[in-house]
Design a protein around this motif. Structure first.
Motif, PDB file in Angstrom:
ATOM      1  N   PHE A  10     -20.148 -13.451  17.797  1.00  0.00           N
ATOM      2  CA  PHE A  10     -21.458 -12.849  17.552  1.00  0.00           C
ATOM      3  C   PHE A  10     -21.318 -11.352  17.322  1.00  0.00           C
ATOM      4  O   PHE A  10     -20.428 -10.711  17.876  1.00  0.00           O
ATOM      5  N   ILE A  11     -22.230 -10.815  16.539  1.00  0.00           N
ATOM      6  CA  ILE A  11     -22.453  -9.375  16.459  1.00  0.00           C
ATOM      7  C   ILE A  11     -23.869  -9.131  16.971  1.00  0.00           C
ATOM      8  O   ILE A  11     -24.802  -9.828  16.577  1.00  0.00           O
ATOM      9  N   LYS A  12     -24.039  -8.159  17.883  1.00  0.00           N
ATOM     10  CA  LYS A  12     -25.357  -7.970  18.489  1.00  0.00           C
ATOM     11  C   LYS A  12     -25.880  -6.553  18.265  1.00  0.00           C
ATOM     12  O   LYS A  12     -25.154  -5.576  18.426  1.00  0.00           O
ATOM     13  N   PHE A  13     -27.162  -6.488  17.898  1.00  0.00           N
ATOM     14  CA  PHE A  13     -27.859  -5.217  17.743  1.00  0.00           C
ATOM     15  C   PHE A  13     -29.057  -5.170  18.678  1.00  0.00           C
ATOM     16  O   PHE A  13     -29.479  -6.200  19.218  1.00  0.00           O
ATOM     17  N   GLN A  14     -29.612  -3.987  18.860  1.00  0.00           N
ATOM     18  CA  GLN A  14     -30.776  -3.800  19.725  1.00  0.00           C
ATOM     19  C   GLN A  14     -32.027  -3.563  18.884  1.00  0.00           C
ATOM     20  O   GLN A  14     -32.003  -2.760  17.946  1.00  0.00           O
ATOM     21  N   GLU A  74     -24.310 -13.369   7.953  1.00  0.00           N
ATOM     22  CA  GLU A  74     -24.174 -14.726   7.445  1.00  0.00           C
ATOM     23  C   GLU A  74     -23.090 -14.805   6.369  1.00  0.00           C
ATOM     24  O   GLU A  74     -22.298 -15.746   6.317  1.00  0.00           O
ATOM     25  N   LYS A  75     -23.051 -13.775   5.532  1.00  0.00           N
ATOM     26  CA  LYS A  75     -22.045 -13.714   4.470  1.00  0.00           C
ATOM     27  C   LYS A  75     -20.638 -13.622   5.063  1.00  0.00           C
ATOM     28  O   LYS A  75     -19.679 -14.217   4.537  1.00  0.00           O
ATOM     29  N   LYS A  76     -20.510 -12.892   6.176  1.00  0.00           N
ATOM     30  CA  LYS A  76     -19.213 -12.704   6.827  1.00  0.00           C
ATOM     31  C   LYS A  76     -18.911 -13.799   7.861  1.00  0.00           C
ATOM     32  O   LYS A  76     -17.896 -13.748   8.548  1.00  0.00           O
ATOM     33  N   LYS A  77     -19.848 -14.760   7.976  1.00  0.00           N
ATOM     34  CA  LYS A  77     -19.661 -15.917   8.864  1.00  0.00           C
ATOM     35  C   LYS A  77     -19.502 -15.523  10.340  1.00  0.00           C
ATOM     36  O   LYS A  77     -18.642 -16.036  11.065  1.00  0.00           O
ATOM     37  N   ILE A  78     -20.346 -14.582  10.762  1.00  0.00           N
ATOM     38  CA  ILE A  78     -20.422 -14.223  12.168  1.00  0.00           C
ATOM     39  C   ILE A  78     -21.881 -14.342  12.593  1.00  0.00           C
ATOM     40  O   ILE A  78     -22.787 -13.944  11.852  1.00  0.00           O
ATOM     41  N   ASN A  79     -22.135 -14.924  13.756  1.00  0.00           N
ATOM     42  CA  ASN A  79     -23.502 -15.145  14.220  1.00  0.00           C
ATOM     43  C   ASN A  79     -24.199 -13.821  14.535  1.00  0.00           C
ATOM     44  O   ASN A  79     -23.578 -12.899  15.079  1.00  0.00           O
ATOM     45  N   PHE A  80     -25.473 -13.747  14.204  1.00  0.00           N
ATOM     46  CA  PHE A  80     -26.276 -12.535  14.394  1.00  0.00           C
ATOM     47  C   PHE A  80     -27.125 -12.695  15.645  1.00  0.00           C
ATOM     48  O   PHE A  80     -27.823 -13.694  15.832  1.00  0.00           O
ATOM     49  N   LEU A  81     -27.069 -11.700  16.523  1.00  0.00           N
ATOM     50  CA  LEU A  81     -27.774 -11.756  17.803  1.00  0.00           C
ATOM     51  C   LEU A  81     -28.471 -10.427  18.062  1.00  0.00           C
ATOM     52  O   LEU A  81     -27.978  -9.374  17.651  1.00  0.00           O
ATOM     53  N   CYS A  82     -29.619 -10.491  18.720  1.00  0.00           N
ATOM     54  CA  CYS A  82     -30.353  -9.262  19.043  1.00  0.00           C
ATOM     55  C   CYS A  82     -30.878  -9.314  20.467  1.00  0.00           C
ATOM     56  O   CYS A  82     -31.140 -10.387  21.019  1.00  0.00           O
ATOM     57  N   ILE A 141     -37.667 -10.386  16.607  1.00  0.00           N
ATOM     58  CA  ILE A 141     -36.471 -11.230  16.678  1.00  0.00           C
ATOM     59  C   ILE A 141     -36.798 -12.665  16.299  1.00  0.00           C
ATOM     60  O   ILE A 141     -36.036 -13.319  15.577  1.00  0.00           O
ATOM     61  N   LYS A 142     -37.935 -13.153  16.743  1.00  0.00           N
ATOM     62  CA  LYS A 142     -38.368 -14.511  16.390  1.00  0.00           C
ATOM     63  C   LYS A 142     -38.604 -14.621  14.881  1.00  0.00           C
ATOM     64  O   LYS A 142     -38.275 -15.625  14.251  1.00  0.00           O
ATOM     65  N   LYS A 143     -39.171 -13.567  14.289  1.00  0.00           N
ATOM     66  CA  LYS A 143     -39.438 -13.533  12.848  1.00  0.00           C
ATOM     67  C   LYS A 143     -38.140 -13.584  12.044  1.00  0.00           C
ATOM     68  O   LYS A 143     -38.124 -14.029  10.893  1.00  0.00           O
ATOM     69  N   LEU A 144     -37.052 -13.143  12.658  1.00  0.00           N
ATOM     70  CA  LEU A 144     -35.736 -13.213  12.014  1.00  0.00           C
ATOM     71  C   LEU A 144     -35.145 -14.627  12.077  1.00  0.00           C
ATOM     72  O   LEU A 144     -34.047 -14.864  11.581  1.00  0.00           O
ATOM     73  N   ASN A 145     -35.897 -15.538  12.714  1.00  0.00           N
ATOM     74  CA  ASN A 145     -35.469 -16.939  12.875  1.00  0.00           C
ATOM     75  C   ASN A 145     -34.196 -17.067  13.714  1.00  0.00           C
ATOM     76  O   ASN A 145     -33.345 -17.918  13.450  1.00  0.00           O
ATOM     77  N   LEU A 146     -34.090 -16.229  14.736  1.00  0.00           N
ATOM     78  CA  LEU A 146     -32.970 -16.330  15.662  1.00  0.00           C
ATOM     79  C   LEU A 146     -33.350 -17.250  16.814  1.00  0.00           C
ATOM     80  O   LEU A 146     -34.397 -17.076  17.431  1.00  0.00           O
ATOM     81  N   LYS A 147     -32.507 -18.216  17.082  1.00  0.00           N
ATOM     82  CA  LYS A 147     -32.785 -19.206  18.127  1.00  0.00           C
ATOM     83  C   LYS A 147     -32.251 -18.779  19.489  1.00  0.00           C
ATOM     84  O   LYS A 147     -32.634 -19.311  20.515  1.00  0.00           O
ATOM     85  N   ILE A 148     -31.320 -17.802  19.465  1.00  0.00           N
ATOM     86  CA  ILE A 148     -30.717 -17.299  20.697  1.00  0.00           C
ATOM     87  C   ILE A 148     -31.197 -15.874  20.945  1.00  0.00           C
ATOM     88  O   ILE A 148     -31.249 -15.059  20.025  1.00  0.00           O
ATOM     89  N   LEU A 149     -31.542 -15.581  22.199  1.00  0.00           N
ATOM     90  CA  LEU A 149     -32.006 -14.239  22.575  1.00  0.00           C
ATOM     91  C   LEU A 149     -31.111 -13.674  23.662  1.00  0.00           C
ATOM     92  O   LEU A 149     -30.738 -14.378  24.598  1.00  0.00           O
TER      93      LEU A 149
END
Length: 227
Positions: free
Chosen positions: A32-36, A85-93, A104-112
């Motif tokens: 994962f890569i995570k941003f705030q 997604e292009k680099k095949k690493i999961n996006f997390l916030c 975050i929900k609007k980004l369609n992320l299922k994990i918080l």
């Protein structure tokens, strides 16, 4: 062990630098890569002073002024997700209030990822438990009773027990190695019967490496491209 590369605000507000961080995390084979996600107006007062470790650069700058320059709006976050997604690493916030969680929900992320500071934020926890399939929560500065409160609230709000991960965390920047107390990882696992891991604030890779040997299933590690 799942590895979360915590970009945090080390992008310094630069979308170009943030994209480079995604590429490097993917190259390192992190999961994962995570941003705030935050708005300075909702997070701190205009007069709030910087923490001591933040005063190394621009010591006379306020917390608010610093954070204002580090915000990423929905459009930029969506672009960073696309690169991930292009680099095949999961996006997390992670987010700091319900308004952030809606982004975050609007980004369609299922994990918080829930930061330590929101572990006793009841409305926030209720919204999170209801709206996200999986949740990772840090425990820095919290008492056991506060962790129990948060876990109970998340479950009552709809989160399935199998979908919770609790991260042991020492809220020092940086955290001294002799204060990291890695036995807490298994202590939390014994009490809450869920996945546990470490949100690490120490320097280097010694502590997260040792954390894996004592059973950490998730490691969240702050990183930067240039100290």
């Amino acid at each position: 062990t799942v590895i979360i590369a915590e970009a945090g605000v080390n992008h310094q507000g630069s979308i170009k630098l943030a994209k480079q961080m995604i590429k490097e995390a993917a190259k390192a084979e992190c999961n994962f890569i995570k941003f705030q996600v935050f708005k300075a107006d909702n997070l701190v007062t205009i007069k709030a002073k910087k923490a001591n470790y933040q005063k190394k650069f621009s010591p006379n700058e306020t917390q608010y002024t610093m954070l204002k320059k580090l915000e990423f709006d929905f459009k930029k976050l969506k672009e960073l997700k696309r690169v991930s997604e292009k680099k095949k690493i999961n996006f997390l916030c992670s987010g700091f209030d319900i308004e952030d969680l809606k982004v975050i929900k609007k980004l369609n992320l299922k994990i918080l990822k829930i930061p330590s500071g929101e572990i006793n934020n009841l409305p926030y926890l209720r919204y999170a438990g209801k709206n996200f399939n999986k949740i990772i929560i840090s425990t820095g500065l919290s008492k056991l009773e506060e962790i129990k409160f948060a876990v109970k609230t998340l479950y009552k709000s709809g989160l399935a027990k199998k979908n919770l991960t609790i991260l042991h965390c020492v809220s020092s920047y940086p955290a001294p190695q002799n204060e990291t107390n890695l036995r807490s990882i298994n202590y939390l696992k014994e009490i809450f019967k869920c996945k546990t891991g470490l949100s690490d604030h120490s320097m280097g890779i010694k502590i997260p490496t040792l954390a894996v040997t004592v059973g950490a299933e998730v490691i969240e590690q702050h990183f930067t491209l240039n100290k």
